[in-house]
Scaffold this active site. Structure first.
Site: not given
Length: 733
Positions: A662, A664, A714, A724
């Site tokens: 995607h 940002d 990314h 995480r």
């Protein structure tokens, strides 16, 4: 009388015509001068008087040492007859008729210049006895009309200081038959206003304060004069430089202020000249058991940020812990967990611990009284170190430094970051509250460095236990119907003539702001970026952040992707724990009512900063710590760090392990790793597809900064085990 005047005139005329003659020999030799004072006990003021006398080479004879004072209380009623009785007895033993006697008070007096100037000005007065003068009449106002008028200057006699030839002073006191508690000032006043006695003894007043400066009624007339490495008090009304400064009546604080400088106690050229005198060095001690035993009183009286850090610093205090006893008073249930954790983990390191929790019926004044009494009754206690929880002691040697100063009460100067607020007052108002002294700002800002006699200290200070067993034996030192506990305690110390000092010879630390401290979060300190920004940075910003530019710590793992340390481990842990404590994680669906439009193209399981009311603090963090890096790495681009979306994402193999490719919705994105790969989770990372470049081992607390739109397509790589956490901010959407 005419013949005397003629001879005197001729002598002056001859000296004027022949300045190289031996007229200098007509001056009174300094060895003829004897300073006589009465001191029944050695107070701090008396020691100051002796120090000034020694510095200027005066010979002092002290009367009444070890005797009980029966001369009354000057502050509430006339008295002092005991001084006249003792003086009369001492003069009877003196035979040298050429001797010059200076009779002076000592508890509230300092010398500003030496015997040579004093004797010269005495001779210039052309009388056998010279009294100090005052603008106010005391103790009998009905005698005002009987005082001789003076052409200029003060009209009334002050008995706190006079100088004269031995025979004349003997004659003056020979008629004393009064009681010890009768007024010495009234006795001398009646002699002065009796024309026959005044003439016989040959008395005059130092009306223009050339020899003596009484401060009562003259505070607006007296200023400090700094000139050529010398400090004097100057009377601006008469343009004179008095030799002796007397804080008579209710001017004890003013003489204490002047005594910080006179005589040459502190100058611009030399700094503090007495700060290294009479020290109690600890460096020679070989065994830990030789160190003085100190009771540390820790007082928690309101919700306070960074309490855990306070106890961490306490542990680092450079002092043998087996010579420390702890007295901990905690009024706040909110801090019970931190106190209990400290005592459980480290309480056994100390010789003894007394803990009073919030459930006990005790207020701040009572707790301080009890702490003092714990030391007072402990025969092994040498010092009480009072330490409020909001004090940030950065200097690990603070306790040693204060002990070595060897003072009755001494505080390390601490200030509130970026403000003039400190833990001492330089002066008091007429009603006993804060007033700013002329030197306050210079002391706080470090332009004047020394050890300063002040009227009020708070928050952190050291008290000699011997003082608690002698002068400060009253149990309720901190109690008052009108004053808060610290003010009451300082008031009681001042009334006993005990000096309180603050030292800014070293950098000691600061004091936290407790205003607006909320306790409705798990880790409330995270919200302190506004109230206590310095402490927030020390707690939450990576230790290497300030070295980023100088040491070139910014890495470039992929094109136009910058990687640098920003958060401490504690910051990462607290942010994760805060989000888990809040617990309202999104479902990772496209429909999302939290955002404008209600639809998320690339959803994650997350919690937004505004959901925990952290958006203002987060914006300040981005502005203070991220924007400066952005402007360095992307030259010509300036950001105000605005964001629509800032959130913490949680990746779990069985929940949402990864994120599809995607762009940002940002000009640039900040992605901070909040936990440690290999320890907390496996896998994870970020891949920039256009560059076929991956960061697969994100470092905890390090930020990835990269453009959001167009170039840096990314994806989030799969988390294969554990959990995480990352913090993501879409900046300048």
């Amino acid at each position: 009388m005419r013949l005397y005047s003629l001879l005197l005139f001729q002598g002056i005329f001859i000296c004027a015509l022949f300045p190289l003659t031996n007229c200098e020999e007509q001056r009174i030799p300094e060895e003829k001068l004897l300073v006589v004072t009465v001191a029944t006990k050695e107070t701090d003021g008396f020691r100051r008087f002796l120090r000034s006398a020694k510095y200027l080479n005066y010979t002092v004879k002290v009367l009444g040492r070890g005797q009980k004072w029966r001369g009354g209380d000057y502050m509430s009623a006339p008295g002092g007859g005991q001084k006249v009785r003792l003086l009369k007895g001492a003069l009877e033993e003196m035979k040298d008729e050429d001797k010059i006697v200076l009779f002076i008070d000592s508890y509230d007096v300092v010398f500003a210049s030496g015997p040579k100037e004093l004797l010269k000005k005495f001779q210039q007065a052309r009388h056998k006895v010279v009294f100090s003068s005052e603008s106010l009449i005391w103790p009998d106002r009905h005698l005002e009309d009987k005082h001789p008028h003076v052409r200029e200057g003060n009209r009334f006699l002050g008995s706190g200081g006079f100088i004269g030839y031995l025979p004349n002073i003997k004659e003056m006191v020979s008629d004393w038959t009064g009681e010890d508690n009768e007024s010495d000032q009234l006795f001398f006043t009646k002699i002065y206003i009796d024309p026959a006695k005044k003439k016989s003894i040959n008395i005059t007043l130092d009306s223009k304060c050339r020899l003596f400066q009484n401060l009562h009624g003259a505070l607006d007339e007296v200023v400090l004069k700094f000139e050529d490495g010398w400090v004097r008090a100057r009377n601006v009304l008469y343009d004179t430089l008095p030799v002796i400064i007397h804080g008579n009546g209710p001017t004890k604080l003013q003489i204490n202020y002047l005594g910080n400088y006179i005589p040459n106690t502190w100058t611009f050229e030399t700094g503090c000249t007495v700060c290294h005198e009479d020290l109690h060095p600890l460096t020679a001690l070989k065994q830990e058991s030789e160190y003085p035993l100190v009771v540390i009183g820790i007082f928690i009286q309101q919700p306070t940020p960074f309490v855990t850090v306070f106890f961490e610093r306490l542990l680092k205090l450079e002092y043998p812990k087996n010579q420390l006893k702890l007295f901990i008073y905690n009024q706040e249930a909110h801090h019970e967990r931190q106190v209990s954790s400290f005592l459980q983990d480290h309480g056994s390191l100390y010789q003894n611990v007394k803990f009073i929790g919030h459930g006990e019926d005790m207020d701040g004044a009572d707790s301080h009284n009890l702490g003092f009494d714990m030391c007072r009754k402990d025969k092994d206690c040498d010092y009480f170190f009072s330490l409020d929880i909001e004090v940030v002691l950065k200097n690990e040697n603070t306790l040693k430094i204060l002990i070595e100063q060897n003072l009755p009460i001494v505080a390390p100067m601490i200030t509130r970051a970026g403000r003039l607020w400190s833990n001492f007052w330089g002066a008091l108002s007429a009603d006993g509250y804060y007033a700013r002294s002329e030197d306050y700002v210079d002391i706080v800002q470090g332009r004047r460095v020394g050890v300063w006699n002040v009227p009020y200290v708070s928050s952190v200070y050291l008290v000699k236990a011997s003082l608690l067993r002698s002068e400060l034996t009253d149990y309720e030192l901190f109690n008052s119907h009108i004053l808060d506990p610290d003010m009451a305690y300082c008031h009681n110390a001042r009334n006993k003539g005990i000096f309180m000092y603050v030292t800014n010879m070293h950098s000691f630390g600061r004091i936290l702001s407790t205003e607006n401290y909320q306790t409705n979060h798990l880790h409330n300190d995270l919200w302190q970026i506004f109230e206590n920004p310095v402490d927030w940075q020390e707690r939450y910003i990576h230790e290497n952040y300030t070295h980023i530019m100088k040491d070139k710590l910014i890495e470039t793992p992929c094109p136009d992707v910058y990687w640098f340390p920003v958060f401490s481990d504690v910051a990462c842990n607290h942010l994760v724990e805060e989000m888990e404590h809040f617990g309202k994680w999104s479902g990772g669906r496209n429909v999302d009512t939290r955002i404008q439009g209600g639809y998320e193209n690339v959803p994650t399981i997350d919690i937004h900063m505004n959901q925990i009311s952290f958006e203002k603090e987060w914006h300040t963090f981005l502005l203070e710590y991220i924007a400066v890096i952005t402007e360095k790495m992307y030259p010509g681009y300036y950001t105000k760090a605005q964001f629509d979306l800032a959130f913490v994402v949680r990746y779990k193999p069985d929940e949402q392990p990864s994120l599809r490719p995607h762009h940002d919705a940002s000009t640039f994105t900040i992605n901070i790793a909040l936990n440690q790969v290999g320890l907390d989770y496996e896998g994870g990372g970020c891949k920039f597809l256009r560059y076929n470049c991956s960061i697969q081992a994100p470092r905890k607390g390090w930020a990835l900064m990269h453009p959001g739109r167009l170039t840096h397509y990314h994806e989030g790589l799969p988390t294969t085990a554990g959990v995480r956490y990352i913090s993501v901010s879409f900046v300048d959407p």
